[in-house]
Enzyme design. Structure first.
Site, PDB file in Angstrom:
ATOM      1  N   PRO A  38      39.485  40.261  39.257  1.00 50.10           N
ATOM      2  CA  PRO A  38      40.576  40.985  39.921  1.00 50.10           C
ATOM      3  C   PRO A  38      40.265  41.259  41.385  1.00 50.10           C
ATOM      4  O   PRO A  38      39.108  41.335  41.802  1.00 50.10           O
ATOM      5  CB  PRO A  38      40.662  42.294  39.117  1.00 50.10           C
ATOM      6  CG  PRO A  38      40.079  41.970  37.786  1.00 50.10           C
ATOM      7  CD  PRO A  38      38.990  40.968  38.063  1.00 50.10           C
ATOM      8  N   SER A  39      41.329  41.396  42.162  1.00 48.82           N
ATOM      9  CA  SER A  39      41.253  41.708  43.600  1.00 48.82           C
ATOM     10  C   SER A  39      40.496  40.652  44.391  1.00 48.82           C
ATOM     11  O   SER A  39      39.959  40.939  45.453  1.00 48.82           O
ATOM     12  CB  SER A  39      40.621  43.094  43.813  1.00 48.82           C
ATOM     13  OG  SER A  39      41.373  44.100  43.153  1.00 48.82           O
ATOM     14  N   ARG A  40      40.414  39.443  43.848  1.00 51.60           N
ATOM     15  CA  ARG A  40      39.745  38.304  44.496  1.00 51.60           C
ATOM     16  C   ARG A  40      38.249  38.512  44.673  1.00 51.60           C
ATOM     17  O   ARG A  40      37.617  37.845  45.497  1.00 51.60           O
ATOM     18  CB  ARG A  40      40.388  37.998  45.860  1.00 51.60           C
ATOM     19  CG  ARG A  40      41.903  37.772  45.814  1.00 51.60           C
ATOM     20  CD  ARG A  40      42.251  36.539  44.991  1.00 51.60           C
ATOM     21  NE  ARG A  40      43.657  36.199  45.101  1.00 51.60           N
ATOM     22  CZ  ARG A  40      44.598  36.600  44.246  1.00 51.60           C
ATOM     23  NH1 ARG A  40      44.272  37.390  43.229  1.00 51.60           N
ATOM     24  NH2 ARG A  40      45.849  36.218  44.381  1.00 51.60           N
ATOM     25  N   LEU A  41      37.661  39.409  43.908  1.00 54.78           N
ATOM     26  CA  LEU A  41      36.219  39.645  43.993  1.00 54.78           C
ATOM     27  C   LEU A  41      35.512  38.777  42.949  1.00 54.78           C
ATOM     28  O   LEU A  41      34.898  39.252  41.996  1.00 54.78           O
ATOM     29  CB  LEU A  41      35.912  41.136  43.795  1.00 54.78           C
ATOM     30  CG  LEU A  41      36.569  42.050  44.836  1.00 54.78           C
ATOM     31  CD1 LEU A  41      36.273  43.517  44.524  1.00 54.78           C
ATOM     32  CD2 LEU A  41      36.077  41.694  46.239  1.00 54.78           C
ATOM     33  N   HIS A  42      35.613  37.480  43.149  1.00 52.16           N
ATOM     34  CA  HIS A  42      35.184  36.515  42.155  1.00 52.16           C
ATOM     35  C   HIS A  42      33.666  36.387  42.062  1.00 52.16           C
ATOM     36  O   HIS A  42      32.948  36.645  43.026  1.00 52.16           O
ATOM     37  CB  HIS A  42      35.766  35.139  42.490  1.00 52.16           C
ATOM     38  CG  HIS A  42      37.220  35.159  42.828  1.00 52.16           C
ATOM     39  ND1 HIS A  42      38.170  35.691  41.988  1.00 52.16           N
ATOM     40  CD2 HIS A  42      37.889  34.719  43.937  1.00 52.16           C
ATOM     41  CE1 HIS A  42      39.368  35.575  42.545  1.00 52.16           C
ATOM     42  NE2 HIS A  42      39.220  34.997  43.724  1.00 52.16           N
TER      43      HIS A  42
END
Length: 228
Positions: free
Chosen positions: A199-203
């Site tokens: 989530p939130s592009r915190l890959h």
């Protein structure tokens, strides 16, 4: 959230919110396999056995011409062995000609259904004739005949392919030999990145870099975490 688009002008499309990635696992350099090939096999097995990923073997193959111009296309992964990633093609095709001139390639596999991706950069080599023949003989008869009929990547007239296919069928009948111009390529990885969506592009991004040891020994791999 699904993809949403706006078209503020006739020649412009704006892509707005996108789905949030929700992979439950947490991939780190500490829990990743020592070898990227082992890590890939584990992920690929999950993609296949879970039944959620459509055509998990589909991958983007990027090559670079002698002029420096890149090109990409989708091919099918057919084997992962101790050295790398294998696909098969016509050796006179654009991809093969570019690999002959610049023996390096990049691969990307994206498994949308499970929010995972694998990126590979490496050197390439042709498979042995025996390896290519073994795979060719395992293909359906239609695919065998098609390999002979198609002058891959060249312009063709309407109806020409059907004519060529009929000639090949008449020539070979049931036993189709492996064409001299057809075979496999192996991409030997120098870098492999495993991407797990969060989530939130915190890959999660775990990156392997080859560190070759003495000749004849298995390569060692530096494993690091990359910023998302």
């Amino acid at each position: 959230m699904d993809v949403v688009i706006e078209q503020p002008e006739p020649d412009k499309i704006k892509i707005l919110p996108h789905v949030q990635y929700v992979t439950k696992d947490h991939l780190t350099p500490q829990n990743a396999a020592p070898s990227p090939l082992d890590q890939f096999r584990a992920w690929f097995k999950e993609a296949v056995e879970g039944g959620k990923v459509n055509e998990p073997e589909a991958m983007s193959l990027s090559t670079v011409a002698a002029s420096g111009v890149p090109s990409a296309r989708i091919v099918l992964l057919k084997q992962v062995d101790h050295s790398g990633f294998v696909f098969f093609t016509n050796y006179t095709s654009r991809k093969s000609q570019e690999l002959e001139g610049n023996p390096h390639a990049a691969l990307v596999l994206y498994w949308r259904e499970v929010h995972r991706s694998v990126r590979v950069i490496g050197r390439v080599e042709k498979l042995t004739r025996q390896e290519s023949e073994e795979y060719f003989l395992s293909r359906p008869i239609g695919s065998q005949l098609g390999a002979w009929a198609s002058k891959q990547s060249t312009a063709i007239g309407e109806g020409e392919l059907e004519t060529r296919l009929k000639k090949v069928e008449d020539k070979f009948g049931g036993a189709v030999p492996t064409p001299d111009f057809w075979g496999g390529w192996r991409v030997i990885p120098d870098e492999v990145e495993f991407w797990s969506g969060k989530p939130s592009r915190l890959h999660d991004r775990v990156h392997y870099i080859r560190e070759d040891g003495p000749s004849g020994e298995e390569p060692q791999w530096k494993i690091e975490r990359l910023s998302p």
